[in-house]
Write a protein that holds these residues in place. Structure first.
Motif, PDB file in Angstrom:
ATOM      1  N   GLY A 108      -3.802  -4.980   6.113  1.00 15.89           N
ATOM      2  CA  GLY A 108      -4.440  -4.807   4.716  1.00 15.89           C
ATOM      3  C   GLY A 108      -5.454  -4.870   4.227  1.00 15.89           C
ATOM      4  N   GLU A 109      -6.187  -4.501   5.139  1.00 16.56           N
ATOM      5  CA  GLU A 109      -7.541  -4.122   4.214  1.00 16.56           C
ATOM      6  C   GLU A 109      -7.760  -2.833   5.305  1.00 16.56           C
ATOM      7  N   GLY A 110      -7.437  -2.184   5.858  1.00 14.78           N
ATOM      8  CA  GLY A 110      -7.364  -1.159   6.570  1.00 14.78           C
ATOM      9  C   GLY A 110      -8.877   0.326   6.206  1.00 14.78           C
ATOM     10  N   THR A 111      -9.087   0.796   6.598  1.00 16.82           N
ATOM     11  CA  THR A 111      -9.626   2.175   5.851  1.00 16.82           C
ATOM     12  C   THR A 111      -8.331   3.099   5.842  1.00 16.82           C
ATOM     13  N   TRP A 112      -7.808   3.234   7.086  1.00 18.86           N
ATOM     14  CA  TRP A 112      -6.537   4.909   6.877  1.00 18.86           C
ATOM     15  C   TRP A 112      -5.119   3.282   6.010  1.00 18.86           C
ATOM     16  N   LYS A 113      -4.492   4.503   5.175  1.00 16.83           N
ATOM     17  CA  LYS A 113      -3.939   3.307   4.708  1.00 16.83           C
ATOM     18  C   LYS A 113      -2.188   4.674   4.759  1.00 16.83           C
ATOM     19  N   PRO A 114      -1.246   4.087   4.976  1.00 18.75           N
ATOM     20  CA  PRO A 114       0.127   5.383   5.090  1.00 18.75           C
ATOM     21  C   PRO A 114       0.830   5.586   4.185  1.00 18.75           C
ATOM     22  N   PRO A 115       1.158   6.897   4.271  1.00 20.28           N
ATOM     23  CA  PRO A 115       1.286   7.301   2.949  1.00 20.28           C
ATOM     24  C   PRO A 115       2.773   7.093   1.789  1.00 20.28           C
ATOM     25  N   GLY A 116       2.609   7.123   0.719  1.00 19.42           N
ATOM     26  CA  GLY A 116       4.189   6.535   0.519  1.00 19.42           C
ATOM     27  C   GLY A 116       5.593   8.005   0.648  1.00 19.42           C
ATOM     28  N   VAL A 117       6.572   7.477   0.894  1.00 22.87           N
ATOM     29  CA  VAL A 117       7.773   7.766   0.416  1.00 22.87           C
ATOM     30  C   VAL A 117       7.961   8.567  -0.993  1.00 22.87           C
TER      31      VAL A 117
ATOM     32  N   THR B  10     -11.496   0.928  15.017  1.00 19.16           N
ATOM     33  CA  THR B  10     -12.267   0.994  14.674  1.00 19.16           C
ATOM     34  C   THR B  10     -11.671   1.870  13.891  1.00 19.16           C
ATOM     35  N   PRO B  11     -12.491   2.203  12.090  1.00 23.09           N
ATOM     36  CA  PRO B  11     -12.309   3.080  11.234  1.00 23.09           C
ATOM     37  C   PRO B  11     -11.948   4.785  11.645  1.00 23.09           C
TER      38      PRO B  11
ATOM     39  N   SER C 126      22.059   7.679  -0.672  1.00 28.14           N
ATOM     40  CA  SER C 126      23.181   7.988  -1.089  1.00 28.14           C
ATOM     41  C   SER C 126      22.807   9.234  -2.673  1.00 28.14           C
ATOM     42  N   LYS C 127      22.248   8.715  -2.785  1.00 28.32           N
ATOM     43  CA  LYS C 127      21.251   8.828  -4.243  1.00 28.32           C
ATOM     44  C   LYS C 127      20.435  10.170  -4.296  1.00 28.32           C
ATOM     45  N   HIS C 128      19.199  10.205  -2.944  1.00 25.62           N
ATOM     46  CA  HIS C 128      18.652  10.463  -2.902  1.00 25.62           C
ATOM     47  C   HIS C 128      17.719  11.463  -2.017  1.00 25.62           C
ATOM     48  N   LYS C 129      17.061  12.451  -1.540  1.00 30.33           N
ATOM     49  CA  LYS C 129      16.513  13.417  -0.415  1.00 30.33           C
ATOM     50  C   LYS C 129      15.678  12.414  -0.608  1.00 30.33           C
ATOM     51  N   TYR C 130      14.187  12.272   0.418  1.00 36.41           N
ATOM     52  CA  TYR C 130      12.604  11.602   0.761  1.00 36.41           C
ATOM     53  C   TYR C 130      12.098  12.729   1.430  1.00 36.41           C
ATOM     54  N   ALA C 131      10.573  12.432   1.448  1.00 37.24           N
ATOM     55  CA  ALA C 131       9.990  13.172   2.052  1.00 37.24           C
ATOM     56  C   ALA C 131       8.772  11.667   2.498  1.00 37.24           C
ATOM     57  N   ILE C 132       8.229  12.364   3.879  1.00 38.74           N
ATOM     58  CA  ILE C 132       6.335  11.683   4.084  1.00 38.74           C
ATOM     59  C   ILE C 132       5.581  12.973   4.508  1.00 38.74           C
ATOM     60  N   THR C 133       4.562  12.378   4.584  1.00 44.31           N
ATOM     61  CA  THR C 133       3.183  14.038   4.323  1.00 44.31           C
ATOM     62  C   THR C 133       2.443  12.930   5.064  1.00 44.31           C
ATOM     63  N   PHE C 134       2.003  13.958   5.777  1.00 41.79           N
ATOM     64  CA  PHE C 134       0.507  12.848   6.763  1.00 41.79           C
ATOM     65  C   PHE C 134       0.083  14.576   6.609  1.00 41.79           C
ATOM     66  N   ARG C 135      -1.500  14.409   5.976  1.00 34.20           N
ATOM     67  CA  ARG C 135      -1.592  15.475   5.556  1.00 34.20           C
ATOM     68  C   ARG C 135      -3.014  15.973   7.315  1.00 34.20           C
ATOM     69  N   PRO C 136      -3.553  17.019   7.189  1.00 40.85           N
ATOM     70  CA  PRO C 136      -3.785  16.967   8.629  1.00 40.85           C
ATOM     71  C   PRO C 136      -5.121  16.007   8.787  1.00 40.85           C
ATOM     72  N   GLY C 137      -5.543  15.349   9.480  1.00 39.39           N
ATOM     73  CA  GLY C 137      -6.447  14.516  10.341  1.00 39.39           C
ATOM     74  C   GLY C 137      -6.541  12.725   9.621  1.00 39.39           C
ATOM     75  N   GLU C 138      -5.186  13.032   9.279  1.00 36.18           N
ATOM     76  CA  GLU C 138      -4.273  11.782   8.026  1.00 36.18           C
ATOM     77  C   GLU C 138      -3.313  11.262   8.735  1.00 36.18           C
ATOM     78  N   LEU C 139      -3.608  11.151  10.140  1.00 38.55           N
ATOM     79  CA  LEU C 139      -1.835  10.775  10.742  1.00 38.55           C
ATOM     80  C   LEU C 139      -2.135   9.307  11.713  1.00 38.55           C
ATOM     81  N   PRO C 140      -1.053   8.571  11.588  1.00 39.41           N
ATOM     82  CA  PRO C 140      -1.437   7.274  11.780  1.00 39.41           C
ATOM     83  C   PRO C 140      -2.914   7.093  13.283  1.00 39.41           C
TER      84      PRO C 140
ATOM     85  N   ILE D 219       0.735  -1.777   0.399  1.00 37.30           N
ATOM     86  CA  ILE D 219       0.427  -0.018  -0.152  1.00 37.30           C
ATOM     87  C   ILE D 219       0.961   1.157  -0.221  1.00 37.30           C
ATOM     88  N   ASN D 220       0.629   1.943  -0.927  1.00 33.44           N
ATOM     89  CA  ASN D 220       1.916   3.315  -1.296  1.00 33.44           C
ATOM     90  C   ASN D 220       2.610   2.433  -0.690  1.00 33.44           C
ATOM     91  N   GLY D 221       3.593   1.406  -1.631  1.00 33.53           N
ATOM     92  CA  GLY D 221       5.175   1.406  -1.658  1.00 33.53           C
ATOM     93  C   GLY D 221       5.369   0.665   0.110  1.00 33.53           C
TER      94      GLY D 221
END
Length: 479
Positions: free
Chosen positions: A467-476, A459-460, A364-378, A309-311
């Motif tokens: 693997g079937e939950g309504t919350w999904k982690p944001p991709g890197v 609960t949702p 060694s090659k790249h910089k990355y980010a993970i963004t949690f939008r408002p209301g979408e923290l784990p 899910i999103n990597g």
């Protein structure tokens, strides 16, 4: 249709099998039941998958409890060890270590009698847990915030041969499948200044024999054991010797009876003695091929046995004996992914080695980010964290600011984006002074990330069911 390669391989195996009688290991000479070369390879491959968690646990037990000179020694059996710190890159006995919660460890020897684990009252806002793990790496019970609440209590842990009812004063009885077992305590640390409060709670964690708890005479002590020395670093070179040693203390069950019988045919198990150095060159080669093939199957399961899910790889792969149902590949994958992980209800562990597009994470090659939008923290009842590991070793990464993770208690100090989102910066160099609070330092190499959700909300929105939950982690994402 057989290819030329297949025919050549068959001919080679036939030739090696024909020479087997004069090249068997000394321990197997004149034993008609010793399997053919091909059978030995197949048994060894199946045995590697079955035995990987047992061997990993045995090696950790040696370093933590038996060998006082291991550099990782904690305390003898039946003595609790409280760590007044979180894990660092110096902790290398267990892969993918948790650096969220100071550990307390109590390795139990249940041969002479059961042990009583006592816990104090813990304030309601602080998460804690006591995870019970046996030599099969089964999670056979829990005490703590989710399972039993934060009130004080006394709990009995019994071995496979113990028979009896629940003694007075005991809240619950937990049964281990093995005589040696681990009680792993996790106590939430809110911030570095909170450590004295954690230490105070840790002083209330106790372990004592049942006879002492009941104020009765103690039974005769169990005999001393001269364990085969083992280290986590030595697993690859001594795998089947370690497995032979570990199985002496893992009683057979109906679920593993078949594989245990196969392993006995190559001199592994109680009453047997496996000596790799005594094997013929052909058998040594077959065993090494078997280990490689078994390990490849475990890696393949880890790569595909979860839902992507999103990597992030998401699934549930820790539990008790009934949870695994004899699925040795799942159990091996769980151990290799992160030994001593929690049940899904206690904690979820999405992990990734790739960005959202499927490209390998490489500091060694790249910089990355993970963004949690408002209301979408784990969504959790306790807390969450994102931990950085070296992609090859799965150990924590040394860095100039000594930060190995970012977790929810750190949110108040982090900078928010204009729309209220929270962005984590994953890179080897500082993203700038204004963003340092959001920086998770990465290695100058490949990256392995683990997102931990302690006591996930059922609960949702929820990550459950796995693997079937309504919350999904944001991709890197790559910057």
């Amino acid at each position: 249709m057989l290819t030329k390669r297949d025919l050549l391989r068959s001919a080679a195996l036939a030739t090696m099998t024909a020479t087997m009688a004069k090249s068997l290991p000394a321990s197997a000479q004149n034993k008609a039941e010793w399997p053919s070369l091909l059978e030995a390879k197949d048994i060894a491959e199946e045995g590697f998958i079955y035995g990987l968690p047992l061997v990993m646990n045995y090696a950790v037990m040696q370093e933590f409890v038996v060998d006082k000179n291991s550099g990782q020694f904690k305390a003898p059996f039946n003595e609790i060890n409280n760590q007044h710190r979180v894990s660092t890159p110096e902790d290398t006995a267990v892969i993918t270590p948790n650096s969220d919660t100071p550990y307390s460890m109590l390795w139990l020897d249940l041969r002479a009698e059961p042990m009583v684990i006592s816990v104090p009252r813990v304030e309601k806002e602080r998460y804690y847990s006591v995870q019970l793990i046996d030599g099969n790496t089964y999670n056979y019970g829990y005490v703590g915030s989710r399972a039993t609440g934060n009130d004080p209590g006394d709990y009995l842990v019994v071995g496979p041969d113990w028979k009896g009812g629940k003694p007075p004063g005991i809240k619950k009885v937990f049964s281990s499948t093995t005589p040696f077992t681990l009680a792993l305590f996790r106590t939430q640390l809110f911030n570095p200044d909170d450590m004295p409060n954690v230490e105070k709670i840790q002083t209330g964690y106790k372990g004592q024999p049942l006879s002492a708890f009941l104020k009765q005479p103690a039974p005769p002590a169990a005999p001393k054991i001269d364990f085969l020395p083992a280290t986590t670093a030595g697993i690859k070179d001594n795998f089947f010797q370690y497995l032979d040693a570990a199985l002496q203390y893992v009683p057979e069950t109906p679920r593993d009876k078949a594989i245990r019988a196969k392993l006995a045919r190559i001199c592994i198990g109680p009453g047997k003695t496996f000596e790799f150095k005594e094997l013929s060159l052909e058998h040594k080669a077959a065993i090494l091929v078997a280990m490689k093939q078994g390990d490849d199957k475990v890696d393949k399961w880890l790569a595909s046995g979860m839902k992507n899910i999103n990597g992030w790889n998401i699934g549930a792969f820790f539990g008790d004996e009934a949870f695994y149902k004899g699925d040795w590949l799942m159990r091996a994958g769980a151990a290799k992914g992160g030994l001593y992980g929690n049940d899904a209800l206690e904690a979820m562990y999405p992990y990734t080695r790739t960005d959202a597009t499927g490209e390998p994470l490489d500091g060694s090659k790249h910089k990355y980010a993970i963004t949690f939008r408002p209301g979408e923290l784990p969504p959790v009842n306790a807390f969450w964290s994102v931990t950085m590991y070296d992609g090859k070793s799965q150990f924590l990464v040394k860095n100039p600011i000594h930060r190995y993770l970012i977790n929810s208690p750190m949110l108040s100090a982090m900078k928010k984006d204009a729309d209220g989102s929270v962005t984590l910066y994953i890179q080897k160099d500082s993203p700038g002074a204004d963003k340092d609070a959001n920086w998770l330092p990465a290695p100058d190499d490949t990256i392995y990330l683990v997102l931990r959700l302690y006591w996930p909300k059922p609960t949702p929105p929820s990550i459950l069911p796995p693997g079937e939950g309504t919350w999904k982690p944001p991709g890197v994402t790559r910057i």
